[in-house]
Each structure stands twice: as structure tokens, then as C-alpha cells.
Design an enzyme around this catalytic site. Structure first.
Site, PDB file in Angstrom:
ATOM      1  N   TYR A  14      40.723  43.476  40.307  1.00 38.64           N
ATOM      2  CA  TYR A  14      41.324  44.772  40.004  1.00 38.64           C
ATOM      3  C   TYR A  14      40.269  45.741  39.469  1.00 38.64           C
ATOM      4  O   TYR A  14      39.097  45.387  39.296  1.00 38.64           O
ATOM      5  CB  TYR A  14      42.488  44.586  39.023  1.00 38.64           C
ATOM      6  CG  TYR A  14      43.589  43.717  39.608  1.00 38.64           C
ATOM      7  CD1 TYR A  14      44.104  43.985  40.879  1.00 38.64           C
ATOM      8  CD2 TYR A  14      44.101  42.625  38.914  1.00 38.64           C
ATOM      9  CE1 TYR A  14      45.106  43.197  41.430  1.00 38.64           C
ATOM     10  CE2 TYR A  14      45.107  41.825  39.462  1.00 38.64           C
ATOM     11  CZ  TYR A  14      45.608  42.117  40.721  1.00 38.64           C
ATOM     12  OH  TYR A  14      46.588  41.328  41.270  1.00 38.64           O
ATOM     13  N   TYR A  41      42.704  45.334  31.658  1.00 38.13           N
ATOM     14  CA  TYR A  41      42.570  44.279  32.662  1.00 38.13           C
ATOM     15  C   TYR A  41      41.280  44.471  33.456  1.00 38.13           C
ATOM     16  O   TYR A  41      41.094  45.495  34.114  1.00 38.13           O
ATOM     17  CB  TYR A  41      43.781  44.314  33.600  1.00 38.13           C
ATOM     18  CG  TYR A  41      44.039  43.005  34.335  1.00 38.13           C
ATOM     19  CD1 TYR A  41      43.142  41.945  34.283  1.00 38.13           C
ATOM     20  CD2 TYR A  41      45.198  42.832  35.081  1.00 38.13           C
ATOM     21  CE1 TYR A  41      43.388  40.758  34.939  1.00 38.13           C
ATOM     22  CE2 TYR A  41      45.458  41.638  35.751  1.00 38.13           C
ATOM     23  CZ  TYR A  41      44.546  40.614  35.672  1.00 38.13           C
ATOM     24  OH  TYR A  41      44.790  39.435  36.336  1.00 38.13           O
TER      25      TYR A  41
END
Ligand code: ADP
Ligand code: SF4
Length: 702
Positions: free
Chosen positions: A180, A175
Site C-alpha cells: 500500500y 499503514y
């Protein structure tokens, strides 16, 4: 043999590295509000989509380590082997229908506050991410990752990937989006490192590349490895060697992952509400990706039209039609397309109530699909209902969202339903609200239900038919459902949320007045403490009609609750575009026809605003004249053979449309049953692996 269809292209298998998806319908990772603590709820929710024909079904964010801890927001985890079984329940369920299962391994980096684990968040250079963003606030700043931290994260990713493979996943994610950790390495604002992981773009992609490689090493040839990446911000930056940094990143990683899952950067743009954004809104940002890689690409855009989907494939924008919200609203969307039942699709309305569930840390709720999240808990299937043991004659009064859903569900169970509506058209509050700025798409709530109602011979609907007690007695149905809705009041509240009574003045309006075509004379003060969409939308509406307006609220923002649906920034932008003055943190205390007296909620300082009229968007109460009349004639109703009278939707408890639909559905499912259906409680699976020594009950030495 079935005839070829222009939608056949959507049902072609596509390879993702070593695995093959059976078709192009890809349920991308999305929050479900179902953590490992609700494994059966989660497995059933995901399974229903596989049954409905989605070729790939993914989890939501699945943390790889306690240093990625979003508590109290819901997330999954693969922190140790004890987490494997909870996921295996889902992969087995998904595989039963021939779909692939994907897991979105995730490290939140500086985005998470590690409230439960109490570990320092990790980031490339110690820069916090939106740490003051309302709803995500925390006061713990991240630690700058040193080399051992980098090695640790790669190891956690590899360990979690191996556990994912043991759990039966076919696709494992890296991800690098939405703020993030991987994403923080890509952007120079977060990544100010002077080592080989910072500086030029070739260095900034290094960590993401290593995450992909370590995942591939961990899972070998058993799973495809997907990269999920946000491209909005990168696309806005010119590259050194290509049009933008997004182009550079995709080129540098073109051969690394087995699949690119491309998206935008922040929830309000990535998962924008239909009020502000149409279908396919990601295309201008992500359209270039397929030109730079031979690997398959999945993207989203609240796709519900099969023609748009085909166009995305034919024009070379996407290989997979990604869906989160469309798959929640209609888990059977692919099957309906395949079987030529396009008119039966329950199209997502883009209201983002599903997103609000994540912010509320509860299993997902959907306005269009009342069975979402209830598949295991209540045993509800989106396409099937149990037939009633005995077909009864049911009178449903009110054809708003609750009445329509209730009538439809009762009809599907085989009851003989008479649906009566006082107004000229079915739809209740939506007949007005869908005409307000940005809300036309919500008309799908009606389109779907009216379409299905018309297909059932055992439901009759009568418009222009206000029903009172005499009519009920005359009709003498077996059962009555009262879905007569709610009305807005002129009630005001004090700072301590104590009701102050009604504000009575001829120039005080409610949304019902506007719906009835009664317009205020400007300047108009819109005083909103409902806090959802209505105050903001009516402000836009009146401003659009040329009425000078000001918006005021005791909350800290306009339409404050819309932070839950990703709309809040866009509401403020919409009001600013119309040059509407916004007054926050003020309560309305009096109005004399010329001046509104407001008080600051904290200081009580008085603010006097000149206005000719006030529109109060505040409290709603059930429209219950009929219910009171029924109570007054309590003995006549059973004497007419009526076995039960029940309220549904806003007539029961005023709420949003999601509540009305759920209420109507629940009554539709359970009407006539001798007992309420059980509301099953899920619980975590018992660990297979012994807990760490000394950590179990008692935990003591000696
Ligand atoms: P909900 O969201 O609970 O469905 P709505 O306010 O949207 O509530 O819809 C309620 C509907 O009930 C409205 O269309 C209204 O015209 C209708 N209604 C209210 N009272 C009666 C009545 N006595 N007879 C028939 N229809 C009624
Ligand atoms: Fe679509 Fe609204 Fe359902 Fe979310 S809650 S899936 S936005 S209809």
C-alpha cells in the site's frame, strides 16, 4: 487468591503512548468482509473477541479517501463524518469489555483500482503494483504523486484520524505495508522520485514519518499512534549503515510511533496456510525490531500455544501477541488461558478459509468457529448456546466434521445424543486427509470436538457401528441427523460444464480409493477439476510414495481455487519441488488403459498422454444410501416415534470442511425449534450529517 501461573506475563498491562492495553493479547487489524454497510454485524464480531479477553481489537483496512477504493473487495471507510457512527458502534462494543479499539487507517496507493470512485490510483512514481495479479487485475495505471497530492494524502490522514478519535478509537494506525501507499514510498522499485521523498533510505522514510506526525498532531494525547509496516522485502536488502534496510527504517523511525505492528509483505507469506508454514513463521524477519526501539512491538504468527506466546515475550521478540486467525477461530482464547482452560482452546487450523471470505467479499467464515460472522446475524455466541426447551434423544449418524459438530452443539443444548460411526475412528474424511502432506494441523478440527464431546455426559459415541433403517427403528430416537458424508465420483465434464457421464475403466481411481489404501500403478494422471486442495495434495502424496505422476486441470492453475486461501503459489512450488509436470487448460475426454486423451479447453487441440492409471479429483455426491432406504420405509420411521430426519454436512450438500461444520452447527442450534431462527439483515446507519447539497434524492437544481 489464584495461584501464579507461567502465563501471567501474558496478562500484564502495556502502555501504547497515552493509552494502556489491559493485557498482551492484541487482535491486529484483519479483514472481516464487513464494511460500514454491515455495522452491527461488524460490531458484534469484534465485541465477541473483547468479551473473550483480547486486550486490543482493531478494524480491518479503513480507507481515508475515495482515492483508496478497493471495490468490490470489502473495506471500511472514514471518508466523512457520516462514517463515524458505524465505527462508534464497534468502539462502544469493544469498550464495554475493557479493551482498546484500534483503527487501521489505510491508503492503498497503486494497489487499488478505484473501480467505484473512478479516481486515478496514487503512487510515488507511477509504478503499478501487481496490476496483473489474478483477482486484483485492473487496467488503470497509477498517477505519479506531485507535491499537492502528498499534501492531500497527509490531510486525508489527519481528517480521518480526527474522525477516528470522534468514533472512540484509542489507537490510530499509519499503514506502510503489503504494497500500500506508505510501503510504496519505502521501496526503490516503486519510489523512483528525485525529490526529498526518493533516493536514499532517509528520504524514502520521509513520507511515512510525515504520516505518523500528522496523525499525532490530529489526535493529540487522546490516542496512541501505531505504525504497521512490512519488513520482509526491506530485510532482504543490505543497508548502507546497518544490516538491512529494514534495520535502517526501524532505526530512523524508532521514536516516532507509539507502537510498531510488524508483518511480512505479501498475503501468501504474511498469512501463510499451515499446509506450508508453521506457528511463529514471522520471527526470522521481525525478531530484530525490539532491539532497535523502546516502543512496544506487536507481531503475528498464527500463535495458538500459550507456551509459544510466553516464549515470544520472554525472549524479547514481541511485547504483544498479535492474532488475527487465532482470534477468529477462538475469540475466547485469552480467557481460556487465564482461566486455566487451555485444553478448551479452539485452535486455528491455518486453512485460510477466512481469507477466502475477503476474496469473496463476504463476512468472514471460519472452519473451526462456525459462529464467526454470525454473532449478530444469527445471534450465535461461540461459548454459549440456548438450552433446549425439552431434552430429546437424538441419533447422529456419521462422526465426520458435520456429525461431530452437530452432536457437540446438541449436547451443549442438553439433548441426549447418540453419535454412531461406521468406521474404526471418528473424523470422517479427516481421518484420511490429516495424513496427507501438510494437513496434519487440520486434525485440530477433531481434537477440539472430541475433547469437548468427552467432557459432556449426555453424549455417547459408538465406533464400528454402521447404522441402517432397522437399527434406527430399534433405537427409536426422537430425532435423527444423517451426516454420512459424500463420495468422489468418476464423472467428467465438457467445456461448457455439461456432465459427460462417468469414466469407467478399472484403472480409474478417486480419492476415496486412495483413502481406502488402493494405490494406482504409475505413471498416473491426476485430473483435477475440484480445484481446491485435494488434487494438489494427492499429487504430492502419490509422488512422495514414488509413483510417477502428472497433474492436469481444465483450470489455468494447479489447485486454482487456492488463490482464495493464499496457497496457490505454494502449491505450484510444492509440485515443482517434486518435479511433477503440470498441464493446465485441458479436459480429459477418454482413457484406454495406456493413453489419456486430453483436449485444450479453448482450441480443442488434442493432447495424448501415456499413463497406466487416472485419478479423478472432481465431483462429489452425497453418500445417501441410508437416506434412500429411509425414504423407502417412510411410514415405519414415524411409527417408531421419530419426529424428524435431517441431513447435515456433505450428506446435504458436499463442500469444504467449513461448510460441513457450519451445517452441523446450524442443525445443532435449531433442531426441535418450531420455527427457523431469523437470519437478520444488517443495513447502513442513517447519516447524521446532511448529504452534500444537490447530492440527495432528486439532486436537481431549480
Ligand atoms: P462430513 O464432512 O459431512 O462430516 P464425512 O464424509 O467427513 O462427512 O463423514 C461422514 C462419516 O459418516 C464417515 O466417517 C462415515 O464413515 C460415516 N458414515 C457413513 N454412513 C454411515 C452409516 N450408515 N452409519 C454410521 N456411520 C456412517
Ligand atoms: Fe484459522 Fe481456518 Fe478459521 Fe481462518 S478459517 S481462522 S485459518 S481455522
Amino acid at each position: 487468591m489464584s495461584q501464579p501461573s507461567r502465563y501471567d506475563v501474558l496478562f500484564e498491562p502495556v502502555r501504547i503512548g497515552p493509552v494502556t492495553a489491559p493485557n498482551r493479547f492484541y487482535q491486529v487489524p484483519h479483514a472481516s468482509g464487513m464494511t460500514n454497510a454491515l455495522p452491527r454485524v461488524r460490531a458484534a464480531f469484534r465485541e465477541t473477541k473483547a468479551e473473550g479477553g483480547w486486550g486490543v481489537i482493531c478494524t480491518g483496512a479503513c480507507s481515508i479517501d475515495p482515492s483508496s477504493d478497493d471495490t468490490p473487495l470489502p473495506f471500511a471507510s472514514l471518508w466523512d463524518d457520516n462514517d463515524i457512527r458505524a465505527h462508534a458502534l464497534m468502539t462502544e462494543a469493544v469498550h464495554r469489555h475493557g479493551a482498546l479499539a484500534g483503527v487501521e487507517l489505510w491508503h492503498g496507493g497503486a494497489c487499488v483500482m478505484n473501480r467505484a470512485s473512478r479516481l486515478p490510483p496514487l503512487s510515488p512514481s507511477g509504478t503499478p503494483w501487481m496490476a496483473t495479479h489474478i483477482g486484483f487485475m485492473g487496467n488503470l495505471r497509477p498517477k505519479t504523486m506531485d507535491r499537492s497530492d502528498l499534501r492531500e494524502v497527509l490531510k486525508w490522514q489527519a481528517d480521518a484520524a480526527r474522525r477516528a478519535r470522534s468514533a472512540g478509537f484509542d489507537i490510530v494506525y499509519v499503514y506502510a505495508g503489503m504494497g500500500y501507499l506508505g510501503y510504496e514510498f519505502l521501496l526503490p522499485e516503486y519510489n523512483q522520485r528525485s525529490d526529498e521523498y526518493g533516493g536514499v533510505i532517509e528520504n524514502r522514510v520521509r513520507f511515512v514519518r510525515e504520516m505518523i506526525e500528522t496523525t499525532q498532531d490530529a489526535v493529540g494525547k487522546d490516542c496512541g499512534v501505531a505504525l504497521r509496516i512490512s519488513l520482509e522485502e526491506l530485510r532482504a536488502r543490505p543497508g548502507r549503515n546497518a544490516e538491512s534496510e529494514a534495520h535502517e527504517v526501524i532505526s530512523l523511525l524508532a521514536d516516532c510511533p507509539d507502537l510498531f505492528d510488524v508483518k511480512l509483505d505479501s498475503s501468501p507469506t504474511d498469512c501463510s496456510a499451515s499446509r506450508f508454514t508453521g506457528e511463529g513463521s514471522h520471527e526470522p524477519v521481525i525478531e530484530f525490531v525490539k532491539r532497535l526501539t523502546r516502543k512496544p512491538v506487536v507481531g503475528v504468527g498464527r500463535f495458538t500455544s500459550p507456551d509459544t506466546m510466553v516464549s515470544q515475550i520472554r525472549r524479547g521478540i514481541l511485547d504483544f501477541i498479535g492474532g488475527a486467525r487465532p482470534s477468529i477461530a477462538d475469540p475466547f482464547l485469552p480467557r481460556k488461558i487465564r482461566e486455566g482452560r487451555v485444553d478448551e482452546i479452539r485452535e486455528c487450523i491455518g486453512c485460510n478459509i477466512c481469507i477466502s471470505s475477503w476474496h469473496d467479499s463476504v463476512p468472514v467464515r471460519c472452519t473451526q468457529n462456525p459462529t464467526a460472522g454470525e454473532e449478530w446475524r444469527r445471534g450465535w455466541h461461540p461459548e454459549r448456546v440456548d438450552r433446549a426447551a425439552r431434552a430429546e434423544r437424538v441419533l447422529v449418524i456419521g462422526a465426520g466434521p458435520a456429525g461431530l459438530e452437530c452432536a457437540l452443539t446438541l449436547g451443549r443444548r442438553g439433548h441426549h445424543v447418540t453419535l454412531v460411526e461406521a468406521g474404526h475412528a471418528a473424523g470422517g474424511r479427516l481421518t484420511f486427509e490429516t495424513r496427507l502432506p501438510g494437513l496434519a494441523t487440520w486434525g485440530r478440527v477433531l481434537d477440539y470436538r472430541l475433547g469437548r464431546l468427552n467432557a459432556l455426559p449426555n453424549i455417547e459415541m459408538y465406533l464400528d457401528s454402521p447404522v441402517g433403517v432397522d437399527e434406527i427403528i430399534e433405537l427409536a430416537p426422537d430425532r435423527v441427523v444423517v451426516a454420512t458424508g459424500a463420495r468422489w465420483t468418476r464423472m467428467l465434464y465438457a467445456t461448457m460444464e455439461l456432465p459427460l457421464g462417468q469414466l469407467d475403466h478399472p484403472e480409474v481411481f478417486t480419492p476415496d480409493d486412495i483413502a481406502a489404501g488402493r494405490l494406482p500403478e504409475g505413471p498416473t494422471l491426476i485430473f483435477d477439476f475440484d480445484n481446491y486442495y485435494m488434487g494438489g495434495v494427492l499429487t504430492e502424496h502419490l509422488a512422495g510414495l514414488g509413483i510417477p505422476v502428472r497433474y492436469a486441470t481444465p483450470a489455468g492453475h494447479a489447485s486454482a481455487w487456492t488463490i482464495m486461501t493464499n496457497e496457490l503459489p505454494l502449491v505450484h512450488r510444492a509440485l515443482a519441488r517434486r518435479a511433477v509436470p503440470v498441464t493446465t487448460l485441458h479436459l480429459l475426454s477418454a482413457f484406454d488403459g495406456e493413453t489419456a486423451i486430453m483436449k485444450h479447453v479453448f482450441t480443442a487441440e488434442e493432447l495424448r498422454l501415456s499413463c497406466r492409471s487416472i485419478l479423478i479429483v472432481g465431483m462429489r455426491t452425497p453418500r445417501d444410501e441410508l437416506l434412500s432406504a429411509l425414504e423407502e420405509r417412510a411410514t415405519d420411521i414415524p411409527a417408531a416415534g421419530v419426529l424428524s430426519v435431517q441431513r447435515a454436512g456433505d450428506a446435504l450438500a458436499p463442500g469444504a470442511i467449513v461448510h460441513a461444520i457450519h451445517s452441523g452447527h446450524l442443525i445443532g442450534r435449531e433442531l426441535g425449534l418450531s420455527e427457523r431462527r431469523p437470519y437478520r439483515r444488517d443495513f447502513p446507519l442513517v447519516p447524521l450529517v446532511p448529504l452534500v447539497a444537490g447530492s440527495d434524492a432528486g439532486g436537481g437544481e431549480g
